[in-house]
Design an enzyme around this catalytic site. Structure first.
Site, PDB file in Angstrom:
ATOM      1  N   THR A 119     -14.266  -0.065 -15.775  1.00  0.00           N
ATOM      2  CA  THR A 119     -14.282  -1.307 -14.641  1.00  0.00           C
ATOM      3  C   THR A 119     -14.594  -2.484 -15.592  1.00  0.00           C
ATOM      4  OG1 THR A 119     -15.183  -1.933 -12.873  1.00  0.00           O
ATOM      5  CG2 THR A 119     -16.728  -0.912 -14.284  1.00  0.00           C
ATOM      6  N   SER A 120     -13.928  -3.563 -14.864  1.00  0.00           N
ATOM      7  CA  SER A 120     -14.057  -5.025 -15.434  1.00  0.00           C
ATOM      8  C   SER A 120     -15.525  -5.560 -15.012  1.00  0.00           C
ATOM      9  CB  SER A 120     -12.963  -5.904 -14.803  1.00  0.00           C
ATOM     10  OG  SER A 120     -13.012  -6.085 -13.493  1.00  0.00           O
TER      11      SER A 120
ATOM     12  N   HIS B  24     -15.107   1.321  -2.021  1.00  0.00           N
ATOM     13  CA  HIS B  24     -13.996   0.487  -1.258  1.00  0.00           C
ATOM     14  C   HIS B  24     -12.809   1.163  -0.568  1.00  0.00           C
ATOM     15  CE1 HIS B  24     -14.752  -2.798  -4.985  1.00  0.00           C
ATOM     16  NE2 HIS B  24     -15.654  -2.832  -4.053  1.00  0.00           N
TER      17      HIS B  24
ATOM     18  N   ASN C  64     -15.056   2.072 -22.062  1.00  0.00           N
ATOM     19  CA  ASN C  64     -14.008   1.033 -21.730  1.00  0.00           C
ATOM     20  C   ASN C  64     -13.446   0.701 -23.197  1.00  0.00           C
ATOM     21  OD1 ASN C  64     -12.531  -1.257 -21.061  1.00  0.00           O
ATOM     22  ND2 ASN C  64     -13.679  -1.353 -19.204  1.00  0.00           N
TER      23      ASN C  64
ATOM     24  N   TYR D 252       0.799  -1.076   0.149  1.00  0.00           N
ATOM     25  CA  TYR D 252      -0.191   0.009  -0.096  1.00  0.00           C
ATOM     26  C   TYR D 252       0.868   1.220  -0.020  1.00  0.00           C
ATOM     27  CZ  TYR D 252      -4.336  -2.503  -0.116  1.00  0.00           C
ATOM     28  OH  TYR D 252      -5.233  -3.375  -0.577  1.00  0.00           O
TER      29      TYR D 252
HETATM   30  C1  BJW Z   1      -9.832   1.493 -19.230  1.00  0.00           C
HETATM   31  C2  BJW Z   1      -8.517   2.312 -19.532  1.00  0.00           C
HETATM   32  C3  BJW Z   1      -8.936   3.471 -19.813  1.00  0.00           C
HETATM   33  C4  BJW Z   1      -8.050   0.161 -18.870  1.00  0.00           C
HETATM   34  N1  BJW Z   1      -9.910   3.887 -19.778  1.00  0.00           N
HETATM   35  N2  BJW Z   1     -11.084   2.041 -19.090  1.00  0.00           N
HETATM   36  C5  BJW Z   1     -20.995 -12.568  -5.899  1.00  0.00           C
HETATM   37  C6  BJW Z   1     -20.450 -13.567  -7.105  1.00  0.00           C
HETATM   38  C7  BJW Z   1     -19.232 -13.782  -6.860  1.00  0.00           C
HETATM   39  C8  BJW Z   1     -18.210 -13.350  -5.835  1.00  0.00           C
HETATM   40  C9  BJW Z   1     -18.876 -12.571  -4.930  1.00  0.00           C
HETATM   41  C10 BJW Z   1     -20.369 -12.052  -4.885  1.00  0.00           C
HETATM   42  N3  BJW Z   1     -20.386 -11.303  -3.903  1.00  0.00           N
HETATM   43  C11 BJW Z   1     -19.152 -11.179  -3.097  1.00  0.00           C
HETATM   44  C12 BJW Z   1     -18.124 -11.922  -3.686  1.00  0.00           C
HETATM   45  C13 BJW Z   1     -16.770 -11.950  -3.131  1.00  0.00           C
HETATM   46  C14 BJW Z   1     -15.912 -10.906  -3.766  1.00  0.00           C
HETATM   47  C15 BJW Z   1     -15.868 -10.739  -5.313  1.00  0.00           C
HETATM   48  O1  BJW Z   1     -16.571  -9.934  -5.729  1.00  0.00           O
HETATM   49  N4  BJW Z   1     -15.276 -11.670  -5.671  1.00  0.00           N
HETATM   50  C16 BJW Z   1     -14.916 -11.605  -7.192  1.00  0.00           C
HETATM   51  C17 BJW Z   1     -13.653 -11.388  -7.704  1.00  0.00           C
HETATM   52  C18 BJW Z   1     -15.205 -13.278  -7.467  1.00  0.00           C
HETATM   53  N5  BJW Z   1     -16.507  -9.476  -3.136  1.00  0.00           N
HETATM   54  C19 BJW Z   1     -16.214  -9.319  -1.908  1.00  0.00           C
HETATM   55  O2  BJW Z   1     -15.571  -9.938  -1.196  1.00  0.00           O
HETATM   56  C20 BJW Z   1     -16.626  -7.882  -1.470  1.00  0.00           C
HETATM   57  N6  BJW Z   1     -17.280  -7.924  -0.165  1.00  0.00           N
HETATM   58  C21 BJW Z   1     -18.344  -8.698   0.013  1.00  0.00           C
HETATM   59  O3  BJW Z   1     -18.840  -9.253  -0.767  1.00  0.00           O
HETATM   60  O4  BJW Z   1     -18.942  -8.561   1.429  1.00  0.00           O
HETATM   61  C22 BJW Z   1     -20.028  -9.218   1.785  1.00  0.00           C
HETATM   62  C23 BJW Z   1     -19.449 -10.497   2.314  1.00  0.00           C
HETATM   63  C24 BJW Z   1     -18.518 -10.618   3.231  1.00  0.00           C
HETATM   64  C25 BJW Z   1     -18.169 -11.569   3.837  1.00  0.00           C
HETATM   65  C26 BJW Z   1     -18.673 -12.915   3.363  1.00  0.00           C
HETATM   66  C27 BJW Z   1     -19.535 -13.031   2.707  1.00  0.00           C
HETATM   67  C28 BJW Z   1     -19.937 -11.823   1.982  1.00  0.00           C
HETATM   68  C29 BJW Z   1     -15.674  -6.939  -1.272  1.00  0.00           C
HETATM   69  C30 BJW Z   1     -14.598  -6.503  -2.375  1.00  0.00           C
HETATM   70  C31 BJW Z   1     -13.396  -5.867  -2.069  1.00  0.00           C
HETATM   71  C32 BJW Z   1     -12.691  -5.429  -3.197  1.00  0.00           C
HETATM   72  N7  BJW Z   1     -11.566  -4.747  -3.033  1.00  0.00           N
HETATM   73  C33 BJW Z   1     -10.624  -4.297  -4.200  1.00  0.00           C
HETATM   74  C34 BJW Z   1      -9.362  -3.761  -3.626  1.00  0.00           C
HETATM   75  C35 BJW Z   1      -9.455  -2.443  -2.895  1.00  0.00           C
HETATM   76  C36 BJW Z   1      -8.450  -1.851  -2.014  1.00  0.00           C
HETATM   77  C37 BJW Z   1      -7.374  -1.738  -2.919  1.00  0.00           C
HETATM   78  O5  BJW Z   1      -7.245  -1.016  -4.098  1.00  0.00           O
HETATM   79  O6  BJW Z   1      -6.283  -2.286  -2.764  1.00  0.00           O
HETATM   80  O7  BJW Z   1     -11.135  -3.188  -4.721  1.00  0.00           O
HETATM   81  S1  BJW Z   1     -10.172  -5.561  -5.120  1.00  0.00           S
HETATM   82  C38 BJW Z   1     -10.077  -4.454  -6.596  1.00  0.00           C
HETATM   83  O8  BJW Z   1     -11.043  -4.975  -7.523  1.00  0.00           O
HETATM   84  C39 BJW Z   1     -10.408  -3.191  -6.152  1.00  0.00           C
HETATM   85  C40 BJW Z   1     -11.341  -2.518  -7.305  1.00  0.00           C
HETATM   86  O9  BJW Z   1     -12.110  -1.604  -6.763  1.00  0.00           O
HETATM   87  C41 BJW Z   1     -12.062  -3.753  -7.763  1.00  0.00           C
HETATM   88  C42 BJW Z   1     -12.702  -3.705  -9.087  1.00  0.00           C
HETATM   89  O10 BJW Z   1     -11.480  -3.506 -10.095  1.00  0.00           O
HETATM   90  P1  BJW Z   1     -11.957  -2.519 -11.316  1.00  0.00           P
HETATM   91  O11 BJW Z   1     -11.775  -1.033 -10.791  1.00  0.00           O
HETATM   92  O12 BJW Z   1     -12.977  -2.998 -12.131  1.00  0.00           O
HETATM   93  O13 BJW Z   1     -10.293  -2.809 -11.905  1.00  0.00           O
HETATM   94  P2  BJW Z   1     -10.164  -3.942 -13.078  1.00  0.00           P
HETATM   95  O14 BJW Z   1      -8.496  -4.078 -13.269  1.00  0.00           O
HETATM   96  O15 BJW Z   1     -10.757  -5.357 -12.786  1.00  0.00           O
HETATM   97  O16 BJW Z   1     -10.660  -3.331 -14.448  1.00  0.00           O
HETATM   98  C43 BJW Z   1      -9.902  -2.155 -15.161  1.00  0.00           C
HETATM   99  C44 BJW Z   1     -10.829  -1.994 -16.371  1.00  0.00           C
HETATM  100  O17 BJW Z   1     -10.510  -0.797 -16.955  1.00  0.00           O
HETATM  101  C45 BJW Z   1     -10.679  -3.009 -17.531  1.00  0.00           C
HETATM  102  O18 BJW Z   1     -11.970  -3.336 -18.032  1.00  0.00           O
HETATM  103  C46 BJW Z   1     -10.083  -2.326 -18.508  1.00  0.00           C
HETATM  104  O19 BJW Z   1     -10.339  -2.556 -19.916  1.00  0.00           O
HETATM  105  C47 BJW Z   1     -10.350  -0.743 -18.285  1.00  0.00           C
HETATM  106  N8  BJW Z   1      -9.407   0.227 -18.698  1.00  0.00           N
HETATM  107  N9  BJW Z   1      -7.633   1.539 -19.458  1.00  0.00           N
HETATM  108  C48 BJW Z   1     -11.141   3.192 -19.729  1.00  0.00           C
HETATM  109  N10 BJW Z   1      -7.828   4.429 -20.330  1.00  0.00           N
END
Ligand code: BJW
Ligand code: ZN
Length: 258
Positions: free
Chosen positions: A190-191, A120, A215, A68
């Site tokens: 976002t993905s 987040h 995107n 971090y």
């Molecule tokens: C461009 C570009 C340009 C490039 N212009 N675009 C239901 C189904 C399945 C799983 C789950 C579910 N519910 C919950 C889950 C579990 C889990 C989850 O989602 N898992 C999946 C991965 C399968 N979720 C959780 O655990 C969440 N909590 C929860 O559900 O609580 C309830 C619970 C608690 C206890 C037990 C049971 C339930 C919490 C999720 C927290 C995510 N945290 C992170 C880290 C944050 C801190 C940090 O930054 O370090 O958040 S993970 C990471 O992913 C970060 C982001 O915010 C998040 C999303 O990513 P994002 O922003 O979409 O980035 P990328 O890289 O994925 O995509 C980038 C995009 O940009 C791409 O599409 C490119 O094409 C595009 N791009 N250049 C425009 N110039």
């Protein structure tokens, strides 16, 4: 990007009164901040179980803080890009405008967006890992020590939401409400891989919002949205805003009063 899609998006925005933006790591890519899942993204170089879960922090807090601090350093030296600035400009264009972000970098705020809903958490806050209740916000860069300590003697942890943790309840509630009440939702960089955040644009569309993705790549949300504009947000968003503003200026005064 098809001209037709772009015109349709500009028209939808020109007629909108309430707008929400739902952003992800891609909006900050043009500021030089790595995304998570694209080629060269953070999850290619780090095991998410090690650095983005409560269990990983418990096993090795120093490693998590190193991860971090490096990200805080990168953002500290970065600047918002034209995509962030276009979104900030939108606050003056619509009756209601809400910026909902999954990002923890604070670049929307630095571009001038008011009242950003951070689903987040933030790189710029920390809290007690033992739940003495202490919150350090803002948490200045660099940290005084690595890993940093709370005033109670326990470790501090980053003020972000890790896998398996709940999203902040009030912010989640406000984000769901604002997006569901919007005429247009822009889904930017976002993905759509992470839940429950990915449910926000889907729920908004169910409530009648016109949902537009910006995107360069197809995302996990694409097939559930109304329109996709393929390209970089730093290039598309300023042009889209200009086009919507121009169209709006051409509307008759009666229509503008709505
Ligand atoms: C461009 C570009 C340009 C490039 N212009 N675009 C239901 C189904 C399945 C799983 C789950 C579910 N519910 C919950 C889950 C579990 C889990 C989850 O989602 N898992 C999946 C991965 C399968 N979720 C959780 O655990 C969440 N909590 C929860 O559900 O609580 C309830 C619970 C608690 C206890 C037990 C049971 C339930 C919490 C999720 C927290 C995510 N945290 C992170 C880290 C944050 C801190 C940090 O930054 O370090 O958040 S993970 C990471 O992913 C970060 C982001 O915010 C998040 C999303 O990513 P994002 O922003 O979409 O980035 P990328 O890289 O994925 O995509 C980038 C995009 O940009 C791409 O599409 C490119 O094409 C595009 N791009 N250049 C425009 N110039
Ligand atoms: Zn404490």
């Amino acid at each position: 990007m098809s001209d037709l899609g772009f015109e349709k998006a500009a028209k939808a925005l020109a007629h909108a009164r309430r707008v929400a933006v739902f952003s992800g790591a891609g909006i900050s890519a043009e500021s030089g901040i790595p995304t998570f899942r694209s080629a060269g993204g953070l999850w290619e170089n780090f095991q998410l179980e090690d650095v983005a879960t409560p269990e990983g922090f418990h096993r090795n807090p120093a490693l998590v803080w190193e991860f971090y601090e490096a990200r805080r350093k990168a953002v500290h030296h970065a600047s918002p890009n034209p995509g962030h600035f276009a979104i900030a400009r939108m606050a003056g264009l619509f009756e209601e405008m809400t910026t909902i972000t999954q990002n923890v970098d604070g670049l929307h705020q630095r571009a001038g967006s008011p009242a950003v809903l951070e689903l987040h958490g933030s790189l710029w806050s920390a809290r007690c890992a033992q739940d003495c209740g202490a919150v350090v916000d803002p948490f200045p860069f660099p940290a005084a020590s690595c890993p940093p300590r709370c005033k109670c003697g326990a470790l501090l942890r980053p003020g972000v939401v890790w896998f398996g943790e709940m999203l902040p309840e009030r912010i989640w509630h406000d984000a769901m409400n604002a997006s569901a009440q919007s005429d247009v939702v822009l889904v930017v960089g976002t993905s759509g891989a992470v839940w429950p955040a990915a449910g926000i644009p889907i729920a908004a569309r169910r409530e009648g919002a016109f949902v537009i993705e910006v995107n360069p790549e197809e995302s996990e949300l694409t097939s559930n949205l109304d329109l996709s504009l393929r390209g970089l947000s730093g290039e598309i968003l300023p042009r889209l805003l200009d086009a919507a503003t121009e169209l709006r200026a051409l509307r008759p005064a009666t229509e503008k009063r709505g």
